[in-house]
Design an enzyme around this catalytic site. Structure first.
Site, PDB file in Angstrom:
ATOM      1  N   GLY A   1      42.034  29.638  32.811  1.00  0.00           N
ATOM      2  CA  GLY A   1      42.402  30.770  31.961  1.00  0.00           C
ATOM      3  C   GLY A   1      43.874  30.753  31.615  1.00  0.00           C
TER       4      GLY A   1
ATOM      5  N   THR B   1      30.486  40.321  36.417  1.00  0.00           N
ATOM      6  CA  THR B   1      31.439  39.275  36.814  1.00  0.00           C
ATOM      7  C   THR B   1      32.503  39.855  37.730  1.00  0.00           C
ATOM      8  OG1 THR B   1      31.114  38.227  34.687  1.00  0.00           O
ATOM      9  CG2 THR B   1      33.044  37.529  35.935  1.00  0.00           C
TER      10      THR B   1
ATOM     11  N   ASP C   1      35.968  27.399  37.185  1.00  0.00           N
ATOM     12  CA  ASP C   1      36.088  28.235  35.984  1.00  0.00           C
ATOM     13  C   ASP C   1      34.895  27.917  35.094  1.00  0.00           C
ATOM     14  OD1 ASP C   1      36.883  29.166  33.333  1.00  0.00           O
ATOM     15  OD2 ASP C   1      38.903  29.372  34.152  1.00  0.00           O
ATOM     16  N   ASN C   2      34.234  28.923  34.576  1.00  0.00           N
ATOM     17  CA  ASN C   2      33.057  28.638  33.732  1.00  0.00           C
ATOM     18  C   ASN C   2      33.412  28.625  32.246  1.00  0.00           C
ATOM     19  OD1 ASN C   2      33.395  31.322  33.150  1.00  0.00           O
ATOM     20  ND2 ASN C   2      31.282  31.922  33.581  1.00  0.00           N
TER      21      ASN C   2
ATOM     22  N   ALA D   1      43.691  38.919  41.883  1.00  0.00           N
ATOM     23  CA  ALA D   1      44.338  39.346  40.641  1.00  0.00           C
ATOM     24  C   ALA D   1      43.701  40.643  40.171  1.00  0.00           C
ATOM     25  CB  ALA D   1      44.185  38.270  39.576  1.00  0.00           C
TER      26      ALA D   1
ATOM     27  N   TYR E   1      36.309  48.624  33.091  1.00  0.00           N
ATOM     28  CA  TYR E   1      37.179  47.532  33.545  1.00  0.00           C
ATOM     29  C   TYR E   1      38.062  48.015  34.689  1.00  0.00           C
ATOM     30  CZ  TYR E   1      40.607  43.771  33.408  1.00  0.00           C
ATOM     31  OH  TYR E   1      41.441  42.738  33.749  1.00  0.00           O
TER      32      TYR E   1
END
Ligand code: UDP
Length: 323
Positions: free
Chosen positions: A10, A95, A31-32, A117, A149
């Site tokens: 990212g 996610t 990481d996808n 994070a 979020y």
């Protein structure tokens, strides 16, 4: 050290990986490529200390194969960007909640130091700035998808604190509007990317609302420096830190600065929020971190001022954004 960075392809993750490789660590990225991009780490492919797996953090057996051999985990994989969240709130919640549950659960099982994070979005629309880490959070109704979020990140933080209470060495960083090279051109998580793209193309620079809402834009080098310190400092264990600049900039001011630095002829246009986010959107009016705790405990002070950071970002965007 052997370090796992989830979300390491990212925008922030890939810069963190660069810094880790530079200091001599061996790094595994999982990481996808949902919002991450292989371009962000392409220069590292083939490097003997860099390993990349294109998969989701929801793949628990995969993570369980690798976490036991790690010395440190940075958990950055998440659905990010307000617009991204609004586009698919269900995927974002899954996610951010389930993914973190998996990663933290395995860090606990194999007793690994971890940095989580998190986000300044945690504070929601609190009106009292600067935001201190232990301030109350002020959120709107659950009918407003944006706040999911903040909620999902808050659950992540609660998980982290719960493990910390059991003695696991965990630290949390709350990022404040990071910007720099490798920002996603689509502007998913960033007004800076949007404005630079518009300025370089000569398109109108779209300021939402009256443009008086503010943010503290933080250059990527500073974001990464704060993250690394959270993974090193003894005083960081069991604690949460704001990682951000304290220099407050209005969105209109940002538009004008980018226009000037990019020598753009774009007009600045005021758009209603609804045109971008749909009906019923709620914005955060002011967002300013208190920097005291990060300074005191981590010795962290952001160093790059907005104009210097924007200049470097614009140079990168000129080379990498489609025109
Ligand atoms: N914004 C804007 N024009 C754009 C994109 C965003 O005026 O093209 C505004 C947005 O409404 C918000 C601020 O810029 O007030 C910061 O948005 P961003 O998505 O970068 O991050 P946020 O801080 O909201 O998570």
């Amino acid at each position: 050290m052997r370090v796992l960075v989830t979300g390491g392809a990212g925008y922030i993750g890939s810069h963190l990986v660069d810094a880790l490789i530079k200091r001599g660590d061996e790094v595994l990225v999982i990481d996808n490529l949902s919002t991450g991009r292989i371009e962000n780490v392409r220069h590292l492919l083939g490097h003997p200390a860099f390993h990349f797996i294109n998969d989701s953090i929801l793949n628990e057996p995969l993570l369980e194969r690798f976490i036991p051999s790690m010395d440190l985990v940075f958990h950055l994989a998440a659905a990010v960007g307000v617009r991204n969240i609004l586009h698919d709130p269900l995927a974002a919640i899954n996610t951010n909640v389930r993914g973190t549950e998996v990663v933290l659960g395995l860090a606990f099982k194999y007793w690994k130091r971890l940095v989580l994070a998190s986000s300044s979005e945690i504070y929601g629309k609190a009106s009292h700035v600067p935001f201190r880490e232990d301030d109350d959070r002020v959120l709107g109704s659950t009918g407003v998808a944006r706040w999911s979020y903040s909620m999902s990140k808050a659950i992540d933080e609660h998980f982290a604190f719960a493990y910390a209470a059991k003695g696991l060495p965990i630290s949390i960083v709350r990022y404040f509007n990071s910007y720099g090279p490798r920002l996603d051109e689509r502007g998913y998580g960033s007004v800076v990317a949007n404005f630079i793209r518009q300025a370089l193309r000569g398109d109108p620079i779209t300021v939402h609302g009256d443009g008086k809402q503010t943010r503290c834009f933080t250059y990527i080098e500073d974001t990464v420096a704060g993250t690394l310190l959270a993974g090193e400092a003894k005083e960081a264990v069991g604690e949460v830190f704001n990682i951000g600049s304290t220099s407050e900039t209005s969105i209109l001011g940002l538009a004008e600065t980018i226009k000037r630095l990019a020598r753009s002829k774009s007009p600045v246009r005021f758009d209603p929020y609804e045109a971008y986010y749909g009906e019923g959107f709620e914005d955060t009016r002011r967002r300013v971190p208190s920097a005291d705790k990060a300074k005191r405990r981590l010795g962290f002070t952001p160093r790059v001022d907005l104009e210097a950071g924007l200049k470097k970002t614009i140079v990168w965007c000129r080379e990498h954004f489609a025109r």
